[in-house]
Enzyme design. Structure first.
Site, mmCIF file in Angstrom:
data_model
loop_
_atom_site.group_PDB
_atom_site.id
_atom_site.type_symbol
_atom_site.label_atom_id
_atom_site.label_comp_id
_atom_site.label_asym_id
_atom_site.label_seq_id
_atom_site.Cartn_x
_atom_site.Cartn_y
_atom_site.Cartn_z
ATOM 1 N N SER A 52 0.794 -1.269 -0.018
ATOM 2 C CA SER A 52 0.066 0.073 -0.112
ATOM 3 C C SER A 52 0.924 1.306 -0.073
ATOM 4 C CB SER A 52 -0.887 0.032 1.171
ATOM 5 O OG SER A 52 -1.496 1.083 1.411
ATOM 6 N N TYR A 65 -1.230 -0.529 10.536
ATOM 7 C CA TYR A 65 -1.329 -0.951 9.161
ATOM 8 C C TYR A 65 -0.200 -0.434 8.407
ATOM 9 C CZ TYR A 65 -3.703 -0.767 4.535
ATOM 10 O OH TYR A 65 -3.824 -0.987 3.322
#
Length: 165
Positions: A52, A65
């Site tokens: 990501s 995350y």
């Protein structure tokens, strides 16, 4: 690709961090462990891993995350030359926000949100170019890459604004 759980500092939790590490990072590691040796043995193959843009720099409420995605990015950068030596290709996909049922649950702004069709088009173009990294959407990817080289003082002034404090 994994999952995202917002975790503001006030709610910092070993359990949440562990869940994201197990899902996002170790899920990827477990998958790679099943194929890397086989691909090396046959001196062929193409591995595609999804991380990501959030792995480029720490963002508020995303400590867990972002850490998992940064770990995946770092792991892929480390593996690429070794796998290449054995004839195995490695591609890293770093998406921004893609409109899916998972992102529909997000209760925070998602800049440069794109459709699944747009994401697929970016991925296909990157695969056709044999790129190591496929990062999209372009404006968001460049913004995040620029933030990697921002001096800390400026970066933290910007991220403080993101939390409204």
């Amino acid at each position: 690709a994994g999952t995202h759980i917002q975790m503001p500092a006030e709610e910092f939790s070993v359990e949440t961090f562990r869940t994201l590490v197990e899902t996002n990072l170790m899920g990827t590691v477990n998958g790679l462990a099943q194929i890397i040796k086989r691909f090396i043995k046959r001196k062929d193959g193409h591995i595609v891993v999804v991380a990501s843009l959030a792995g480029y720099r720490g963002l508020p409420t995303s400590a867990a995350y972002g850490a998992t995605k940064a770990g995946i990015i770092n792991m892929c950068e480390a593996l690429k030359p070794e796998l290449e030596y054995h004839g195995v290709r490695l591609t890293l996909i770093n998406p921004g926000f893609v409109e899916t049922p998972l992102t529909a649950k997000n209760e925070f702004p998602m800049p440069f949100l794109i459709s699944v069709e747009q994401a697929v088009a970016h991925i296909m173009r990157g695969l056709e170019r044999s790129a190591f990294e496929i990062a999209f959407p372009g404006r968001f990817a460049w913004l995040m890459k620029i933030l990697k080289i921002f001096p800390d003082r400026l970066y933290f002034a910007l991220t403080r604004r993101m939390i409204g404090k």
